[in-house]
Design a protein around this motif. Structure first.
Motif, PDB file in Angstrom:
ATOM      1  N   GLY A 175     -64.840 -56.060  44.124  1.00  0.00           N
ATOM      2  CA  GLY A 175     -65.730 -54.913  44.248  1.00  0.00           C
ATOM      3  C   GLY A 175     -65.147 -53.693  44.923  1.00  0.00           C
ATOM      4  O   GLY A 175     -65.886 -52.761  45.246  1.00  0.00           O
ATOM      5  N   LEU A 176     -63.837 -53.684  45.156  1.00  0.00           N
ATOM      6  CA  LEU A 176     -63.180 -52.500  45.718  1.00  0.00           C
ATOM      7  C   LEU A 176     -62.835 -51.521  44.604  1.00  0.00           C
ATOM      8  O   LEU A 176     -62.243 -51.905  43.593  1.00  0.00           O
ATOM      9  CB  LEU A 176     -61.882 -52.897  46.431  1.00  0.00           C
ATOM     10  CG  LEU A 176     -61.980 -53.436  47.853  1.00  0.00           C
ATOM     11  CD1 LEU A 176     -60.647 -54.068  48.261  1.00  0.00           C
ATOM     12  CD2 LEU A 176     -62.341 -52.331  48.843  1.00  0.00           C
ATOM     13  N   ARG A 177     -63.198 -50.249  44.788  1.00  0.00           N
ATOM     14  CA  ARG A 177     -62.736 -49.210  43.871  1.00  0.00           C
ATOM     15  C   ARG A 177     -61.259 -48.941  44.145  1.00  0.00           C
ATOM     16  O   ARG A 177     -60.799 -49.055  45.270  1.00  0.00           O
ATOM     17  CB  ARG A 177     -63.538 -47.928  44.071  1.00  0.00           C
ATOM     18  CG  ARG A 177     -64.990 -48.020  43.643  1.00  0.00           C
ATOM     19  CD  ARG A 177     -65.753 -46.801  44.100  1.00  0.00           C
ATOM     20  NE  ARG A 177     -65.102 -45.556  43.672  1.00  0.00           N
ATOM     21  CZ  ARG A 177     -65.232 -44.405  44.317  1.00  0.00           C
ATOM     22  NH1 ARG A 177     -65.940 -44.322  45.429  1.00  0.00           N
ATOM     23  NH2 ARG A 177     -64.626 -43.325  43.850  1.00  0.00           N
ATOM     24  N   SER A 178     -60.540 -48.560  43.092  1.00  0.00           N
ATOM     25  CA  SER A 178     -59.105 -48.306  43.236  1.00  0.00           C
ATOM     26  C   SER A 178     -58.745 -46.910  42.749  1.00  0.00           C
ATOM     27  O   SER A 178     -59.325 -46.397  41.794  1.00  0.00           O
ATOM     28  CB  SER A 178     -58.288 -49.321  42.430  1.00  0.00           C
ATOM     29  OG  SER A 178     -58.469 -50.627  42.919  1.00  0.00           O
ATOM     30  N   SER A 179     -57.767 -46.321  43.433  1.00  0.00           N
ATOM     31  CA  SER A 179     -57.111 -45.092  43.000  1.00  0.00           C
ATOM     32  C   SER A 179     -55.620 -45.342  43.066  1.00  0.00           C
ATOM     33  O   SER A 179     -55.165 -46.240  43.787  1.00  0.00           O
ATOM     34  CB  SER A 179     -57.503 -43.936  43.926  1.00  0.00           C
ATOM     35  OG  SER A 179     -56.749 -42.773  43.628  1.00  0.00           O
ATOM     36  N   ILE A 180     -54.854 -44.579  42.291  1.00  0.00           N
ATOM     37  CA  ILE A 180     -53.401 -44.676  42.420  1.00  0.00           C
ATOM     38  C   ILE A 180     -52.797 -43.289  42.546  1.00  0.00           C
ATOM     39  O   ILE A 180     -53.349 -42.301  42.057  1.00  0.00           O
ATOM     40  CB  ILE A 180     -52.739 -45.427  41.251  1.00  0.00           C
ATOM     41  CG1 ILE A 180     -53.037 -44.737  39.931  1.00  0.00           C
ATOM     42  CG2 ILE A 180     -53.142 -46.881  41.219  1.00  0.00           C
ATOM     43  CD1 ILE A 180     -52.123 -45.200  38.817  1.00  0.00           C
ATOM     44  N   ASP A 181     -51.651 -43.231  43.211  1.00  0.00           N
ATOM     45  CA  ASP A 181     -50.849 -42.015  43.324  1.00  0.00           C
ATOM     46  C   ASP A 181     -49.626 -42.145  42.425  1.00  0.00           C
ATOM     47  O   ASP A 181     -48.980 -43.194  42.392  1.00  0.00           O
ATOM     48  CB  ASP A 181     -50.361 -41.802  44.757  1.00  0.00           C
ATOM     49  CG  ASP A 181     -51.471 -41.385  45.705  1.00  0.00           C
ATOM     50  OD1 ASP A 181     -52.604 -41.166  45.245  1.00  0.00           O
ATOM     51  OD2 ASP A 181     -51.190 -41.286  46.913  1.00  0.00           O
ATOM     52  N   LEU A 182     -49.318 -41.061  41.718  1.00  0.00           N
ATOM     53  CA  LEU A 182     -48.096 -40.960  40.930  1.00  0.00           C
ATOM     54  C   LEU A 182     -47.284 -39.780  41.429  1.00  0.00           C
ATOM     55  O   LEU A 182     -47.832 -38.810  41.963  1.00  0.00           O
ATOM     56  CB  LEU A 182     -48.419 -40.755  39.448  1.00  0.00           C
ATOM     57  CG  LEU A 182     -49.156 -41.877  38.715  1.00  0.00           C
ATOM     58  CD1 LEU A 182     -49.503 -41.427  37.295  1.00  0.00           C
ATOM     59  CD2 LEU A 182     -48.305 -43.142  38.680  1.00  0.00           C
ATOM     60  N   ILE A 183     -45.968 -39.844  41.246  1.00  0.00           N
ATOM     61  CA  ILE A 183     -45.062 -38.740  41.569  1.00  0.00           C
ATOM     62  C   ILE A 183     -44.263 -38.407  40.317  1.00  0.00           C
ATOM     63  O   ILE A 183     -43.744 -39.308  39.648  1.00  0.00           O
ATOM     64  CB  ILE A 183     -44.106 -39.114  42.719  1.00  0.00           C
ATOM     65  CG1 ILE A 183     -44.868 -39.207  44.038  1.00  0.00           C
ATOM     66  CG2 ILE A 183     -42.968 -38.096  42.843  1.00  0.00           C
ATOM     67  CD1 ILE A 183     -44.002 -39.640  45.212  1.00  0.00           C
ATOM     68  N   TYR A 184     -44.189 -37.116  39.996  1.00  0.00           N
ATOM     69  CA  TYR A 184     -43.361 -36.701  38.861  1.00  0.00           C
ATOM     70  C   TYR A 184     -42.279 -35.733  39.336  1.00  0.00           C
ATOM     71  O   TYR A 184     -42.434 -35.053  40.344  1.00  0.00           O
ATOM     72  CB  TYR A 184     -44.191 -36.068  37.752  1.00  0.00           C
ATOM     73  CG  TYR A 184     -45.040 -34.880  38.152  1.00  0.00           C
ATOM     74  CD1 TYR A 184     -44.555 -33.576  38.063  1.00  0.00           C
ATOM     75  CD2 TYR A 184     -46.350 -35.050  38.594  1.00  0.00           C
ATOM     76  CE1 TYR A 184     -45.339 -32.487  38.416  1.00  0.00           C
ATOM     77  CE2 TYR A 184     -47.145 -33.972  38.948  1.00  0.00           C
ATOM     78  CZ  TYR A 184     -46.632 -32.692  38.858  1.00  0.00           C
ATOM     79  OH  TYR A 184     -47.409 -31.617  39.213  1.00  0.00           O
ATOM     80  N   GLY A 185     -41.161 -35.734  38.612  1.00  0.00           N
ATOM     81  CA  GLY A 185     -40.053 -34.852  38.966  1.00  0.00           C
ATOM     82  C   GLY A 185     -38.935 -35.529  39.730  1.00  0.00           C
ATOM     83  O   GLY A 185     -38.015 -34.856  40.225  1.00  0.00           O
ATOM     84  N   THR A 186     -38.966 -36.857  39.836  1.00  0.00           N
ATOM     85  CA  THR A 186     -37.894 -37.584  40.513  1.00  0.00           C
ATOM     86  C   THR A 186     -36.563 -37.364  39.791  1.00  0.00           C
ATOM     87  O   THR A 186     -36.529 -37.387  38.553  1.00  0.00           O
ATOM     88  CB  THR A 186     -38.214 -39.096  40.530  1.00  0.00           C
ATOM     89  OG1 THR A 186     -39.456 -39.300  41.214  1.00  0.00           O
ATOM     90  CG2 THR A 186     -37.116 -39.889  41.232  1.00  0.00           C
ATOM     91  N   PRO A 187     -35.473 -37.143  40.509  1.00  0.00           N
ATOM     92  CA  PRO A 187     -34.167 -36.992  39.846  1.00  0.00           C
ATOM     93  C   PRO A 187     -33.879 -38.165  38.906  1.00  0.00           C
ATOM     94  O   PRO A 187     -34.043 -39.325  39.290  1.00  0.00           O
ATOM     95  CB  PRO A 187     -33.177 -36.975  41.018  1.00  0.00           C
ATOM     96  CG  PRO A 187     -33.966 -36.405  42.159  1.00  0.00           C
ATOM     97  CD  PRO A 187     -35.355 -36.940  41.973  1.00  0.00           C
TER      98      PRO A 187
END
Length: 403
Positions: A175-187
């Motif tokens: 029952g936990l809501r989830s979010s995720i973080d993404l990063i773009y532009g990595t060498p």
């Protein structure tokens, strides 16, 4: 294990929302791109260690509460609570729950409040997630960053995509809501790599995703490697294309942007982050954490080094490194900066009233003509082009009113 016993307060008469942020400065290892106030040592000196951290944070919140009362700042029960870092989940789950319950006892927590912790996917498991859920948490923000192994390696991330998938599956079941973080532009990240990561994120079937361009500081490991020519410098055009790719893929999957770097399904926006962008009151606890109080027109920030921060608390002093008065000009600047990052846009009438003058028609016409913004019900709203050129648009608005 502590049971879910939060009172969540009672229904309150509507007032300015109040938020609590808890910074946990510990990490298992420091990622090469990270410039946050984080430390890998188990014990940071001055009595500040992973084992004592919860006790010291609880002591700080009591000092903060006393300061609020001395300045006639009577906050309502917390609308949101957010644990960030660092890696909050490096602490035992019962410590996070203990801090949360102390917030509830001191300020109260509003009924239905959003209560989030950040988590590295390789620092939690089913038992950990169940314990924080039972203790009152209802949301977890996972630092996925990428689904591509060589990109994760460049970022010095220690998890793999299977960690992300398994933990989000567990979170859904309990029952936990989830979010995720993404990063773009990595060498070294290609467009194909980025599409792979976005597709993997969408396959998780969650209601909130944040995507941030890689931000590099020269004092980080990655910054030094780029300066030495060992890694490729991130390219602004490449990052812009990746932003557009993400925006298209998110929108086609039912996640709409509500802030420049955040997308969600309707009603699942991060209430805590929206509070920051709407300039509500918040108390920041932990080394380097910032606080903001509208009534006192003040912004403060805690001492950054944990040992000195802890010493101040042991001396029963509020552990601020410094504070600043939010004057009229700063308020106007923040209205533009925050408003133009949001899908709701900048309330023109409210902004002009604060600025004491109208935004010249020529400025508004230029923003519309350049495709940077649209007008809707008295709000100036950034287009996707405007989101990519957000700093330029904000500068044009502020310059137009003499700031």
């Amino acid at each position: 294990m502590e049971e879910k016993s939060l009172s969540y307060g009672v229904e309150q008469k509507k007032s300015t929302p109040y938020e609590v942020y808890v910074h946990v400065p510990f990490c298992l290892r420091r990622c090469g791109y990270c410039d946050f106030n984080t430390y890998t040592a188990v014990d940071l000196g001055g009595g500040v260690s992973r084992t004592s951290y919860a006790d010291i944070v609880i002591r700080e919140m009591n000092i903060v509460k006393r300061w609020q009362e001395e300045h006639n700042i009577l906050e309502p029960p917390a609308h949101t609570v957010f644990f960030g870092g660092g890696t909050p989940t490096i602490l035992p789950a019962h410590d996070l729950v203990r801090i949360l319950h102390a917030i509830d006892q001191l300020w109260g927590i509003e009924q239905g409040a959003e209560i989030t912790t950040e988590a590295n996917p390789d620092t939690v498991d089913a038992d950990y997630l169940k314990e924080i859920y039972d203790g009152g948490f209802n949301r977890v923000s996972f630092g996925m960053q990428s689904a591509v192994p060589h990109v994760l390696k460049t970022l010095d991330r220690t998890h793999d995509q299977e960690n992300v998938i398994s933990n989000i599956d567990v979170a859904k079941r309990i029952g936990l809501r989830s979010s995720i973080d993404l990063i773009y532009g990595t060498p070294g990240e290609s467009l194909v790599d980025w599409k792979t990561s976005v597709r993997a994120a969408l396959n998780l079937d969650i209601d909130h995703i944040s995507a941030y361009a890689l931000s590099l500081e020269p004092n980080t490991k990655m910054g030094r490697m780029i300066a030495a020519g060992k890694l490729e410098q991130p390219d602004d055009d490449d990052e812009a294309v990746k932003y557009e790719i993400a925006d298209d893929m998110f929108e086609s999957s039912g996640l709409s942007w509500y802030e420049v770097s955040n997308w969600s399904t309707p009603g699942n926006e991060s209430q805590h982050n929206l509070g920051y962008w709407h300039n509500v009151d918040w108390a920041g606890l932990g080394p380097g954490a910032h606080s903001h109080y509208n009534k006192a027109k003040i912004r403060s920030w805690d001492i950054a080094h944990p040992k000195m921060w802890g010493n101040s608390i042991q001396n029963d002093e509020i552990p601020w490194a410094d504070s600043e008065h939010i004057d009229d000009q700063m308020n106007i600047e923040e209205m533009a900066i925050l408003g133009l990052r949001l899908r709701d846009g900048l309330n023109i009438e409210q902004f002009e009233r604060a600025a004491g003058m109208k935004i010249p028609e020529v400025t508004l016409d230029e923003l519309l003509r350049e495709g940077l913004a649209t007008l809707s019900h008295g709000h100036l709203i950034a287009t996707r082009r405007g989101r990519l050129l957000n700093d330029s648009m904000i500068s044009q608005i502020l310059s137009a009113v003499g700031i």
